[in-house]
Design a protein around this motif. Structure first.
Motif, PDB file in Angstrom:
ATOM      1  N   GLY A   1      18.388   3.111 -75.501  1.00  0.00           N
ATOM      2  CA  GLY A   1      19.435   3.868 -76.188  1.00  0.00           C
ATOM      3  C   GLY A   1      19.423   3.643 -77.683  1.00  0.00           C
ATOM      4  N   THR A   2      20.277   4.407 -78.337  1.00  0.00           N
ATOM      5  CA  THR A   2      20.356   4.328 -79.796  1.00  0.00           C
ATOM      6  C   THR A   2      21.171   3.135 -80.274  1.00  0.00           C
ATOM      7  OG1 THR A   2      22.246   5.827 -79.724  1.00  0.00           O
ATOM      8  CG2 THR A   2      20.066   6.809 -80.069  1.00  0.00           C
ATOM      9  N   HIS A   3      22.179   2.704 -79.514  1.00  0.00           N
ATOM     10  CA  HIS A   3      23.056   1.617 -79.950  1.00  0.00           C
ATOM     11  C   HIS A   3      23.374   0.681 -78.790  1.00  0.00           C
ATOM     12  CE1 HIS A   3      23.723   4.759 -82.993  1.00  0.00           C
ATOM     13  NE2 HIS A   3      23.915   3.756 -83.841  1.00  0.00           N
ATOM     14  N   HIS A   4      22.356   0.240 -78.072  1.00  0.00           N
ATOM     15  CA  HIS A   4      22.585  -0.630 -76.922  1.00  0.00           C
ATOM     16  C   HIS A   4      21.546  -1.757 -76.897  1.00  0.00           C
ATOM     17  CE1 HIS A   4      24.663   3.088 -75.745  1.00  0.00           C
ATOM     18  NE2 HIS A   4      25.419   2.318 -74.950  1.00  0.00           N
ATOM     19  N   SER A   5      21.945  -2.887 -76.342  1.00  0.00           N
ATOM     20  CA  SER A   5      21.032  -4.019 -76.178  1.00  0.00           C
ATOM     21  C   SER A   5      20.451  -4.046 -74.761  1.00  0.00           C
ATOM     22  CB  SER A   5      21.767  -5.334 -76.464  1.00  0.00           C
ATOM     23  OG  SER A   5      22.857  -5.496 -75.570  1.00  0.00           O
ATOM     24  N   MET A   6      20.702  -3.041 -73.973  1.00  0.00           N
ATOM     25  CA  MET A   6      20.177  -2.928 -72.623  1.00  0.00           C
ATOM     26  C   MET A   6      19.310  -1.671 -72.527  1.00  0.00           C
ATOM     27  SD  MET A   6      23.460  -1.441 -70.510  1.00  0.00           S
ATOM     28  CE  MET A   6      22.434  -1.130 -69.095  1.00  0.00           C
ATOM     29  N   PHE A   7      18.622  -1.510 -71.403  1.00  0.00           N
ATOM     30  CA  PHE A   7      17.861  -0.285 -71.164  1.00  0.00           C
ATOM     31  C   PHE A   7      17.888   0.018 -69.668  1.00  0.00           C
ATOM     32  CE2 PHE A   7      14.881  -3.821 -71.091  1.00  0.00           C
ATOM     33  CZ  PHE A   7      14.093  -3.581 -69.964  1.00  0.00           C
ATOM     34  N   PHE A   8      17.460   1.240 -69.314  1.00  0.00           N
ATOM     35  CA  PHE A   8      17.500   1.703 -67.936  1.00  0.00           C
ATOM     36  C   PHE A   8      16.083   1.924 -67.407  1.00  0.00           C
ATOM     37  CE2 PHE A   8      21.805   2.795 -69.225  1.00  0.00           C
ATOM     38  CZ  PHE A   8      22.544   2.496 -68.081  1.00  0.00           C
ATOM     39  N   VAL A   9      15.963   1.696 -66.098  1.00  0.00           N
ATOM     40  CA  VAL A   9      14.728   2.008 -65.386  1.00  0.00           C
ATOM     41  C   VAL A   9      15.078   2.976 -64.269  1.00  0.00           C
ATOM     42  CG1 VAL A   9      12.831   1.116 -63.994  1.00  0.00           C
ATOM     43  CG2 VAL A   9      13.692  -0.223 -65.935  1.00  0.00           C
TER      44      VAL A   9
END
Length: 549
Positions: free
Chosen positions: A307-315
């Motif tokens: 994301g643009t403003h997140h410290s996580m990500f999705f799979v």
């Protein structure tokens, strides 16, 4: 009676007189013979002396022959003879050589071919003659001035002001091979000699086959021609669902005829590519998660999105149909996780952090393996095709080369003329490295030069962009380099490799179609080319030179 008696008396007197004169004549001949005897003796003595001299000469000659080699003795015997009485036939037989002797023994000379004669002459030990003299000036190497305006481009460093003719020849050969992508068939002499021998046997068969059929015998070359790129414009890849806002990612599936789009509207969509309708397959929505970047995994079973403003990500697991959130990775102290790269072998995921930190994660567990750091801020990174190295481009214009296994910096070089690094890409055949900077210049290097020199000379500086180069990508066959800028409309150029020339018919002149290019990608076999723009469209182009997807 007195007359006959007188005549008879006279006859008797004449006969007596003759008898008296004969002894006198004989005595004269005897005296002449006695006078000739000393002359004959002198001649005979001279002849005997000459014979003795000749015999002594022959004795000395035979003595010299005993110390000579076999070849010399044979030659001497042929010229002078081995005895006083040499038969003429024997001498002619010797002069005729071993061939005539063999013929006399019953061998047939007519059956011997010219090839066997050459071989027999070679077997006789005929050694090549040495030159009578050697000019020292011919052996001396002449230096060439490399500072000349026509030879400056071949200099690898400023200290290389002169080169020998041999080195310059080798440098020109290397430059030509780089431009042609290897050694052309017509320049490969060894393969040409082998092909000539093979083709001579099949020429007659090919001629017969040519006469048996009809049709078009002229076919296009397998390599991509320069100048004009044969292409057609298709409907946008996401025709059935345009993004509501900027489309930041477009990527083709590694194995299926599918394309993915993702954008700031928080959605990831999959479309089937047929060039006509491009029907939608599926869309997923990530709530409150504007997508910065999305990529297929190497096996094509997952989609990773940041994301643009997140410290996580999705799979997104496409096989199971589930969305897996990956919270903050342990050991990664980053406020935002945005840019990332996946290794071509599917083993690693590289997160590009702030302050020059590079975090290497395991693709299987999504856990941190190691952290590396470059000087300054890292703006872009790229794996090599074998996943053994990482190229990291800093904001200061320096490129760091890392070894994935040891996580050590192998080399560092400066991008020529770079004010601020923006993007980097490595070709699929590991031949080129492209570095795009804020000035709009895209420098194209060879990987060999990048690994060896601190100030490598680019093989081509592409100056067709007037604003920052924000995206560079190679097609799978390394025949096209796409460069783009998201700061101005229609700022997309396709560069032909290895001629380093821009295709003149793309984008279409005086027709606004692309707008601001955000992302680009080629299909696995270069049949399609797609550009994601700020209008939410994934423009799709069919490259006709390539027959398949």
């Amino acid at each position: 009676m007195r007359a006959p008696a007188a005549a008879a008396g006279r006859e008797r007197g004449a006969a007596k007189a003759l008898r008296m004169k004969a002894p006198k004549k004989a005595s004269k001949a005897t005296k002449a013979a006695k006078r000739a005897r000393p002359k004959r003796r002198a001649k005979l003595a001279a002849a005997n002396e000459a014979a003795a001299t000749e015999a002594a000469r022959r004795a000395r000659h035979l003595k010299a022959l005993s110390g000579a080699s076999g070849a010399e003795r044979e030659l001497e015997e042929l010229v002078f003879g081995d005895s006083v009485h040499v038969e003429e036939d024997d001498l002619l037989r010797r002069l005729a050589g071993p061939r005539r002797v063999a013929a006399a023994e019953g061998k047939d000379l007519q059956e011997e071919s010219s090839d066997s004669e050459v071989e027999n002459e070679a077997k006789r030990g005929l050694l090549p003659k040495k030159p009578a003299w050697v000019d020292e000036d011919d052996e001396a190497e002449e230096n060439v001035d490399m500072t000349h305006k026509y030879r400056k481009d071949f200099m690898k460093s400023d200290a290389e002001t002169t080169l020998t003719k041999k080195k310059l020849k080798k440098r020109l050969e290397e430059q030509f091979q780089q431009a042609m992508g290897g050694v052309p068939a017509w320049a490969d002499l060894e393969n040409r000699k082998k092909s000539k021998t093979a083709s001579s046997d099949s020429d007659s068969d090919e001629d017969d086959d040519l006469l048996r059929r009809t049709g078009n015998f002229i076919r296009s070359s397998e390599s991509l021609p320069r100048g004009i790129l044969k292409m057609s414009t298709c409907l946008p890849a996401n025709q059935e669902r345009f993004a509501n806002g900027k489309l930041v990612t477009v990527q083709f599936h590694p194995s299926a005829q599918v394309v993915m789009t993702a954008g700031h509207d928080r959605s990831v969509s999959l479309f089937q590519v047929d060039g006509i309708r491009n029907p939608k397959i599926q869309s997923i929505y990530l709530e409150s998660f504007p997508i910065y970047k999305a990529r297929f995994s190497v096996d094509g079973e997952q989609v990773i999105a940041t994301g643009t403003h997140h410290s996580m990500f999705f799979v997104y697991d496409m096989i199971a149909g589930t969305i897996i959130p990956i919270p903050k990775v342990r050991g990664v102290e980053e406020k935002f996780l945005r840019n990332f790269e996946l290794s071509p072998d599917g083993s690693f995921m590289l997160l590009i952090g702030t302050s020059g930190y590079l975090h290497l994660l395991s693709m299987k567990t999504k856990e941190l393996i190691s952290t590396m750091k470059v000087n300054g801020r890292c703006t872009a990174s790229a794996f090599t095709p074998d996943s053994s190295k990482i190229y990291s481009y800093s904001k200061e214009g320096e490129v760091f080369i890392w070894d994935v296994r040891s996580r050590k910096c192998l080399h560092k070089f400066e991008d020529e003329g770079s004010l601020e690094g923006k993007c980097i890409a490595v070709s699929k055949n590991n031949q080129y490295v492209a570095c795009g900077s804020s000035s709009g210049v895209v420098n194209l290097y060879t990987t060999d030069g990048c690994l060896k020199e601190k100030h490598p000379k680019p093989v081509k500086a592409i100056m067709n962009l007037v604003t920052s180069a924000t995206c560079v990508t190679f097609n799978p066959t390394t025949e096209i380099l796409a460069v783009a800028s998201r700061d101005t409309d229609e700022a997309v150029k396709l560069v032909h490799l290895p001629s380093y020339t821009v295709f003149s018919n793309f984008p279409v002149f005086r027709r606004k179609q692309i707008y601001l290019a955000q992302s680009m990608d080629f299909s696995p076999r270069s049949g399609y080319f797609s550009v994601a723009n700020n209008k939410g469209k994934a423009l799709l182009f069919r490259l006709k030179h390539y027959s398949s997807f």
